[in-house]
Design an enzyme around this catalytic site. Structure first.
Site, PDB file in Angstrom:
ATOM      1  N   CYS A 116      49.975  49.360  42.396  1.00  0.00           N
ATOM      2  CA  CYS A 116      51.376  49.793  42.534  1.00  0.00           C
ATOM      3  C   CYS A 116      51.513  51.287  42.846  1.00  0.00           C
ATOM      4  CB  CYS A 116      52.167  49.454  41.276  1.00  0.00           C
ATOM      5  SG  CYS A 116      52.138  47.711  40.887  1.00  0.00           S
ATOM      6  N   HIS A 258      58.478  53.882  40.866  1.00  0.00           N
ATOM      7  CA  HIS A 258      57.983  52.535  41.167  1.00  0.00           C
ATOM      8  C   HIS A 258      58.875  51.523  40.459  1.00  0.00           C
ATOM      9  CE1 HIS A 258      55.743  48.941  41.399  1.00  0.00           C
ATOM     10  NE2 HIS A 258      55.237  49.016  40.176  1.00  0.00           N
ATOM     11  N   ASN A 288      59.546  43.572  41.577  1.00  0.00           N
ATOM     12  CA  ASN A 288      58.453  44.547  41.658  1.00  0.00           C
ATOM     13  C   ASN A 288      57.620  44.206  42.890  1.00  0.00           C
ATOM     14  OD1 ASN A 288      56.044  45.949  41.379  1.00  0.00           O
ATOM     15  ND2 ASN A 288      55.892  45.631  39.163  1.00  0.00           N
TER      16      ASN A 288
HETATM   17  O1  UT7 Z   1      53.791  47.220  38.604  1.00  0.00           O
HETATM   18  C1  UT7 Z   1      52.594  47.571  37.970  1.00  0.00           C
HETATM   19  C2  UT7 Z   1      52.847  47.983  36.595  1.00  0.00           C
HETATM   20  N1  UT7 Z   1      53.500  46.914  35.872  1.00  0.00           N
HETATM   21  C3  UT7 Z   1      54.413  47.206  34.974  1.00  0.00           C
HETATM   22  O2  UT7 Z   1      54.755  48.349  34.819  1.00  0.00           O
HETATM   23  C4  UT7 Z   1      54.941  46.095  34.103  1.00  0.00           C
HETATM   24  C5  UT7 Z   1      55.055  46.610  32.691  1.00  0.00           C
HETATM   25  N2  UT7 Z   1      55.434  45.590  31.703  1.00  0.00           N
HETATM   26  C6  UT7 Z   1      56.671  45.048  31.656  1.00  0.00           C
HETATM   27  O3  UT7 Z   1      57.517  45.306  32.482  1.00  0.00           O
HETATM   28  C7  UT7 Z   1      56.984  44.173  30.474  1.00  0.00           C
HETATM   29  O4  UT7 Z   1      55.961  44.295  29.502  1.00  0.00           O
HETATM   30  C8  UT7 Z   1      57.155  42.676  30.841  1.00  0.00           C
HETATM   31  C9  UT7 Z   1      58.428  42.487  31.639  1.00  0.00           C
HETATM   32  C10 UT7 Z   1      55.950  42.212  31.639  1.00  0.00           C
HETATM   33  C11 UT7 Z   1      57.277  41.835  29.574  1.00  0.00           C
HETATM   34  O5  UT7 Z   1      58.357  42.323  28.778  1.00  0.00           O
HETATM   35  P1  UT7 Z   1      58.126  42.607  27.226  1.00  0.00           P
HETATM   36  O6  UT7 Z   1      59.426  43.004  26.687  1.00  0.00           O
HETATM   37  O7  UT7 Z   1      56.989  43.578  27.112  1.00  0.00           O
HETATM   38  O8  UT7 Z   1      57.753  41.174  26.668  1.00  0.00           O
HETATM   39  P2  UT7 Z   1      56.418  40.687  25.947  1.00  0.00           P
HETATM   40  O9  UT7 Z   1      55.296  40.536  26.924  1.00  0.00           O
HETATM   41  O10 UT7 Z   1      56.152  41.506  24.722  1.00  0.00           O
HETATM   42  O11 UT7 Z   1      56.879  39.231  25.480  1.00  0.00           O
HETATM   43  C12 UT7 Z   1      57.969  39.066  24.567  1.00  0.00           C
HETATM   44  C13 UT7 Z   1      58.227  37.590  24.432  1.00  0.00           C
HETATM   45  C14 UT7 Z   1      56.963  36.784  24.130  1.00  0.00           C
HETATM   46  O12 UT7 Z   1      57.303  35.765  23.227  1.00  0.00           O
HETATM   47  P3  UT7 Z   1      57.013  35.914  21.641  1.00  0.00           P
HETATM   48  O13 UT7 Z   1      55.530  36.124  21.523  1.00  0.00           O
HETATM   49  O14 UT7 Z   1      57.796  37.126  21.206  1.00  0.00           O
HETATM   50  O15 UT7 Z   1      57.511  34.628  21.085  1.00  0.00           O
HETATM   51  C15 UT7 Z   1      56.611  36.179  25.471  1.00  0.00           C
HETATM   52  O16 UT7 Z   1      55.884  34.972  25.351  1.00  0.00           O
HETATM   53  O17 UT7 Z   1      58.754  37.063  25.665  1.00  0.00           O
HETATM   54  C16 UT7 Z   1      57.979  35.922  26.045  1.00  0.00           C
HETATM   55  N3  UT7 Z   1      58.002  35.839  27.495  1.00  0.00           N
HETATM   56  C17 UT7 Z   1      58.943  35.185  28.183  1.00  0.00           C
HETATM   57  N4  UT7 Z   1      60.013  34.470  27.776  1.00  0.00           N
HETATM   58  C18 UT7 Z   1      60.787  33.938  28.734  1.00  0.00           C
HETATM   59  C19 UT7 Z   1      57.147  36.405  28.386  1.00  0.00           C
HETATM   60  N5  UT7 Z   1      57.522  36.113  29.639  1.00  0.00           N
HETATM   61  C20 UT7 Z   1      58.647  35.353  29.549  1.00  0.00           C
HETATM   62  C21 UT7 Z   1      59.491  34.765  30.494  1.00  0.00           C
HETATM   63  N6  UT7 Z   1      60.559  34.069  30.043  1.00  0.00           N
HETATM   64  N7  UT7 Z   1      59.311  34.895  31.823  1.00  0.00           N
END
Ligand code: UT7
Length: 337
Positions: A116, A258, A288
């Site tokens: 990215c 980004h 993204n």
């Molecule tokens: O571009 C290159 C660099 N990339 C980035 O900068 C991305 C950086 N990361 C992010 O933007 C975020 O971490 C994400 C958008 C990928 C995820 O958001 P988050 O708030 O960090 O969520 P998380 O991974 O901590 O997951 C929270 C919950 C989990 O459930 P539990 O364990 O709390 O029950 C996940 O299983 O959300 C769940 N989850 C979803 N639920 C519904 C993860 N993906 C989804 C989904 N729909 N698509």
């Protein structure tokens, strides 16, 4: 005296198929509410099967050249640099084919792989070639088809990434001209290589020798870890660059980060002390798009006339590698094609 690279043309191309959050909610265990509140993304574009990264790059490159008033013919451009994570082939690079298809056969052409952060890496590479007198005109493209590497079993990455391409033309010019690039700052931390990766398909897990473990051929990301690093690295890299070139943060008109996640963009703006409304956001419509995200955001901002010619603009990116990078420029007097 070194020459300055000036941004003189901008263009973007998105594949026509728009994929809404609602459509993804029908396919994955997810909801529009989760995607919108956690990422800010409402829809993204995915290329139809058969459309490659190079196909998108050719369209964006043509548009950027048109915007710069440069005819796409041999000799018009000295250098074509393509930033991508999703090249058409592992070998050869995609850039020479893209250059030839645009009409620029003969130009030096190569790919840059910094995930990215790739566009900022490519921009500095091209600006340095101009500064050293090795190129007068360069075409810098960021293009991706992440839809080809997303794991259909991974709802988190599948809702985030989109396909698209953006391109800029750089021309040798004066530092006081709108569009001039005033500095760069790049960095990496390879100890964190595993938090964003495609495990299989390269020389580490050779495709010909064994079937990859299930899922290893797809893009994978440890989202939470990446989130924290992204905010920290983009903020630190931006501050280091502004300090080095002597631009007070209050003098920055807009931040073009980004487009990974609106929460990341807001957190970086807050850490830098840049008001949130001065952070350009277009990820709600495109998702993204990795190495393509900054040039697409620049083209969208130019199309919306939301920035003032000559104002100070800060670009900052973060991605797999881990890599990061920032660039400073004044806003160019260009109309995207
Ligand atoms: O571009 C290159 C660099 N990339 C980035 O900068 C991305 C950086 N990361 C992010 O933007 C975020 O971490 C994400 C958008 C990928 C995820 O958001 P988050 O708030 O960090 O969520 P998380 O991974 O901590 O997951 C929270 C919950 C989990 O459930 P539990 O364990 O709390 O029950 C996940 O299983 O959300 C769940 N989850 C979803 N639920 C519904 C993860 N993906 C989804 C989904 N729909 N698509």
């Amino acid at each position: 005296m070194p020459l300055t690279a000036v941004l003189t043309g901008l263009g973007a191309y998105l594949p026509p198929r728009r994929v809404s959050n609602e459509e993804l909610a029908d396919r994955f265990d997810t909801t529009d509410e989760w995607i919108t509140s956690r990422t800010g993304i409402r829809s993204r574009r995915w290329a139809d099967p058969g459309t490659s990264t190079g196909d998108l790059a050719v369209e964006a490159g043509h548009r950027a050249l048109k915007s710069a008033g440069v005819d796409p013919e041999p000799g018009a451009v000295d250098l074509v640099v393509l930033a991508t994570t999703t090249p058409d082939h592992l070998c050869p690079a995609t850039a020479p084919d893209v250059a030839a298809r645009i009409g620029l056969t003969g130009a030096a052409a190569f790919d840059i792989s910094a995930v990215c952060s790739g566009f900022v890496y490519a921009l500095e590479t091209a600006a340095n070639a101009i500064g050293a007198g090795r190129a007068r005109t360069a075409l810098v493209i960021g293009a991706e088809t992440y839809s080809t590497i997303l794991n259909p079993a991974d709802r988190t990455t599948s809702v985030i990434f989109g396909d698209g391409a953006g391109a800029v033309v750089l021309t040798a010019g004066d530092a006081d001209r709108p569009g001039a690039l005033h500095g760069f700052e790049l960095g990496s931390d390879g100890t964190q290589k595993d938090v964003i990766c495609i495990p299989a398909g390269g020389s580490r897990q050779r495709a010909a020798l064994a079937e990859p473990a299930p899922g290893d051929e797809y893009f994978a990301m440890e989202g939470r870890k990446v989130f924290l690093s992204a905010v920290q690295r983009m903020s630190e890299s931006s501050t280091a660059l502004l300090d080095r070139i002597g631009w007070p943060v209050e003098s920055v008109g807009h931040l073009v980060g980004h487009q990974a996640n609106v929460r990341i963009l807001r957190a970086v703006a807050e850490q830098l002390g840049i008001p949130a409304e001065r952070a350009v956001v277009n990820l709600d419509q495109v998702g993204n798009t990795s190495a393509a995200s900054i040039p697409i955001a620049l083209a969208d901002a130019a199309a919306a006339s939301s920035l003032t010619v000559g104002e100070r603009v800060l670009l900052t990116a973060f991605g797999g590698g881990l890599t990061w990078g920032s660039a400073a420029l004044t806003w160019p007097d260009v109309v995207p094609a």
